[in-house]
Write an enzyme that holds these catalytic residues in place. Structure first.
Site, short mmCIF file in Angstrom:
data_model
loop_
_atom_site.label_atom_id
_atom_site.label_comp_id
_atom_site.label_asym_id
_atom_site.label_seq_id
_atom_site.Cartn_x
_atom_site.Cartn_y
_atom_site.Cartn_z
N ASP A 73 39.53 41.37 34.78
CA ASP A 73 38.46 41.65 35.76
C ASP A 73 38.07 40.42 36.43
O ASP A 73 38.54 39.42 36.09
CB ASP A 73 37.28 42.32 34.94
C1 BGC Z 1 34.48 45.17 38.72
C2 BGC Z 1 35.84 45.76 38.81
C3 BGC Z 1 36.46 45.45 40.29
C4 BGC Z 1 36.52 43.76 40.45
C5 BGC Z 1 36.96 43.67 41.92
C6 BGC Z 1 34.37 43.83 39.12
O1 BGC Z 1 33.16 43.40 39.46
O2 BGC Z 1 33.99 45.02 37.48
O3 BGC Z 1 36.03 47.04 38.58
O4 BGC Z 1 37.64 45.95 40.45
O5 BGC Z 1 34.94 43.31 40.50
O6 BGC Z 1 36.04 44.09 42.76
#
Ligand code: BGC
Length: 732
Positions: A252
């Site tokens: 993530d």
């Molecule tokens: C989220 C993800 C997301 C990523 C990119 C993170 O804060 O948990 O689900 O894909 O950001 O935006």
């Protein structure tokens, strides 16, 4: 492809693509291995590392590899469509897809998302979400995913991935694993016992792997004291060894915490890369320095091979379109919506609507003389449908939650507009009171034949705080004093219809039994087609056919779980949602799987065949686990008859209770469902193929899926508590 055919007494009426993605990993790996040989170490590191937040056109970008003519890997949010650009379809969120219980709509939605992803030259769409699963009814991101039941979530995950990857894009199942709440998500520790891990939280990820998902995103939290993106047990042991996952694990965003530890635990790609302030100083040059001193070069080769293999698997190595998004969210100006996608968005929004109450058959509407439409949720946000960044507000019609899982709406069919347009054709007078003030609502309602009140409840990701909710919901009440608004309207209007747009369960006790509240329409999170989909149901051009993908309780404490501070011990184990209500004998307001129709259905003629053998699963490891887990070991059939006077679709549900040889198990667990559309008076068979996995529990001593010896309870019904047919089957 594993087609399922449903038959109306001899006539084929629907052909459902029940499938994941059929790719050949061996062929993809062979190509990847050849290509790997052409890359230098720094090129390899460039492929596994993001170039830095906001530096490329996509949410995540890798370095181009000119030696192999590899432009860059573009990864973009998110689970309901392409984020940060215009001209896309805002499909209903995952929770609405689950609420349809319709495999082909789940697939079509995934396919639509995949086509738009590919047309915009994006390689990887960062979805679907199957974690959070739904340990907490208040969990901020549950709506991005499907259901708190792992079987339903697993089917929806598999179908979505099948759709996305058949369209040529790579899917990324997220967030792996134990990220069940937003509060403290980047510091908290999830302690999940082995059985609960397998039977609940890992289950939909196993289905994702079985569907040949290209990528899995590890989450922000720790699991058993070790960060999710450097966790030996969850990545190397569970995902890559036990489930046989052959794609790549990506962090993530900023969820990396080390180089050597993470690399050796099985992490493959670090995102989004180090930023200009030095934040997220992992992977990239730091990983390169660790190669040969802590991280074997074979591990780097494995990372690269997995990423390239996923690219070959989805046939992205030739003719893939140019990237059509920009970091600033401008997009390419390309409109990638299609008539099919719009139709799918409307169908999911419509067929995910759950009719909870319909006293005196007030619905469908029969040309009322006058309608009062009440509540701020009935109209588009007056500041503009996309005026709140990442949907971080609950103003106007609620069609998606907030955060990275939201998209820019191309348009919005607002309920008040759609109802007004439809009402005109009947000569119905419409008045709209688009506030949540009780006194204004009651004065608008008092002289109308029918009053339709809109209430909402919202949630999202923790980086935006909305009305004091930091991602997770603070409570399970309707927002903006919605219950008071409903009571005020019902106080003056005997034909009150409540429409609920919500991210998850809300408490209905304040008004559900009021005699003037004739109907409750659970419209969920409908995406761009909110109004048109609602009108389809309110006016009966279709019968409602959605079923709840979670339980609606009478009081919040009935769920038995609450958002945690610090560590989450998952002390409720297997007993979330209906498993808990059943075990503790708590009457819900509306149970898991519940939903009314404009017609009625009878169930008859249950047959149960098969002779499952007890014992642990065996066979080679295929994507998703031991091959025997996916063998059909029993088949249950029944006949569903439409005993009413209009066409309708029913979701027949199969629940299985394990014999006592399986210790402390839920009374019944969903292990099959089939949605069938049936004309009035007609009958259709439903068939549930029960896999070995569906009869197994996770034996923590044997560390294996095990079919317990003894008699299994087989229940077929219209919800988890409306069981119509029962039988049993023995495992010897
Ligand atoms: C989220 C993800 C997301 C990523 C990119 C993170 O804060 O948990 O689900 O894909 O950001 O935006």
């Amino acid at each position: 492809m594993r087609p399922q055919i449903s038959v109306f007494l001899g006539t084929v009426v629907s052909f459902v693509c029940a499938q994941g993605f059929n790719g050949d990993w061996d062929v993809a790996y062979a190509k990847a291995t050849t290509t790997l040989a052409k890359l230098s170490t720094s090129e390899k590191v460039g492929l596994v590392t993001g170039i830095g937040w906001g530096k490329g056109p996509c949410t995540g970008n890798t370095s181009p590899l000119t030696s192999i003519n590899f432009r860059t890997l573009c990864l973009q949010d998110g689970p309901l469509g392409v984020r940060s650009t215009t001209g896309i379809t805002a499909f209903p969120p995952g929770i609405q897809a689950a609420s349809t219980w319709d495999r082909s709509l789940m697939y079509d939605r995934g396919h639509g998302i995949g086509e738009e992803t590919k047309t915009l030259g994006i390689n990887v769409i960062l979805g679907p979400v199957c974690g959070p699963l739904g340990e907490f009814a208040q969990g901020g991101r549950n709506w991005e995913g499907f259901s708190s039941d792992p079987y339903l979530a697993g089917v929806a995950t598999e179908q979505t991935i099948g759709g996305i990857q058949d369209a040529g894009a790579q899917a990324c199942a997220k967030h792996f694993i134990g990220n069940e709440q937003e509060r403290g998500r980047e510091t908290m520790n999830s302690v999940i016992d082995d059985r609960t891990m397998h039977e609940l939280y890992l289950w939909p990820f196993a289905e994702a792997v079985n569907a040949n998902v290209a990528a899995v995103m590890c989450s922000y939290n720790k699991i058993g004291g070790s960060w999710a993106c450097e966790n030996q047990h969850t990545i190397n042991e569970l995902l890559k060894t036990e489930l046989g996952f052959r794609g790549y694990v990506v962090t993530d965003w900023n969820a990396g915490h080390s180089n050597t530890g993470a690399a050796n635990a099985g992490l493959d790609m670090g995102m989004p890369g180090t930023d200009s302030t030095g934040k997220n100083p992992f992977w990239g040059s730091a990983l390169q320095s660790a190669i040969g001193s802590g991280v074997p070069s074979t591990r780097l080769d494995d990372m690269v091979t997995r990423i390239l293999a996923s690219w070959y698997l989805t046939k992205q190595d030739s003719g893939y379109p140019a990237i059509g998004v920009t970091a600033k969210g401008g997009g390419s100006g390309r409109n990638v919506q299609t008539a099919n996608h719009t139709a799918t968005a409307r169908a999911v929004a419509r067929d995910g609507i759950v009719l909870l109450k319909n006293s005196g058959n007030l619905l469908p509407l029969q040309k009322p003389k006058s309608i009062a439409i009440i509540g701020s949720g009935a109209v588009a946000n007056p500041q503009g449908i996309n005026s709140c960044i990442d949907f971080g507000c609950d103003t106007g019609t609620l069609v998606q939650g907030w955060g990275s899982g939201s998209v820019t709406l191309p348009f919005l069919s607002a309920p008040a507009d759609a109802i007004t347009t439809r009402a005109k054709t009947d000569g119905t007078t419409v008045t709209t009171s688009a506030t949540d003030t009780a006194s204004q609502g009651s004065s608008a309602a008092q002289s109308a034949d029918v009053a339709i009140v809109f209430i909402t409840a919202d949630s999202g990701e923790e980086y935006i705080v909305v009305e004091k909710n930091t991602g997770d919901r603070n409570d399970l009440e309707a927002w903006h004093n919605g219950a008071d608004l409903v009571k005020a309207v019902a106080g003056v209007n005997k034909n009150t219809i409540v429409v609920v747009n919500t991210v998850g369960p809300i408490l209905l006790e304040a008004f559900a039994d009021l005699p003037n509240v004739k109907a409750i329409v659970w419209a969920g999170l409908p995406g761009e087609e909110a109004g048109d989909a609602l009108v389809d149901v309110l006016y009966g051009s279709v019968s409602p056919s959605g079923k709840l993908p979670y339980t609606i309780a009478k009081v919040a404490s009935d769920y038995g779980t609450a958002i945690q501070t610090g560590s989450d011990t998952f002390s409720e184990g297997l007993f979330i949602d209906y498993r808990h209500f059943d075990k503790s004998n708590i009457a819900p307001r509306y149970e898991f799987g519940f939903g009314l129709s404009y017609t009625t259905f009878n169930y008859s003629n249950i047959t149960i065949t098969g002779s499952p053998t007890s014992g642990t699963a065996s066979g080679t490891i295929v994507p998703g686990g031991s091959s025997s887990l996916f063998d059909t070991v029993a088949t249950v059939t029944a006949i569903v008859t439409n005993s009413g006077s209009v066409t309708g679709a029913e979701v027949a549900q199969l629940y299985i209770g394990l014999p006592s040889a399986a210790p402390s198990s839920p009374i019944r667990q969903l292990r099959g469902f089939q949605k069938v559309s049936i004309p009035a008076g007609a009958s259709t068979p439903v068939t549930f193929n029960v896999r070995r996995k569906d009869l197994s529990y996770w034996d923590t001593t044997a560390k294996a899926w095990t079919v317990p010896q003894g008699s299994f309870t087989i229940s077929v019904g219209a919800s988890s508590r409306d069981i119509r047919l029962t039988g049993s089957i023995r495992a010897s």
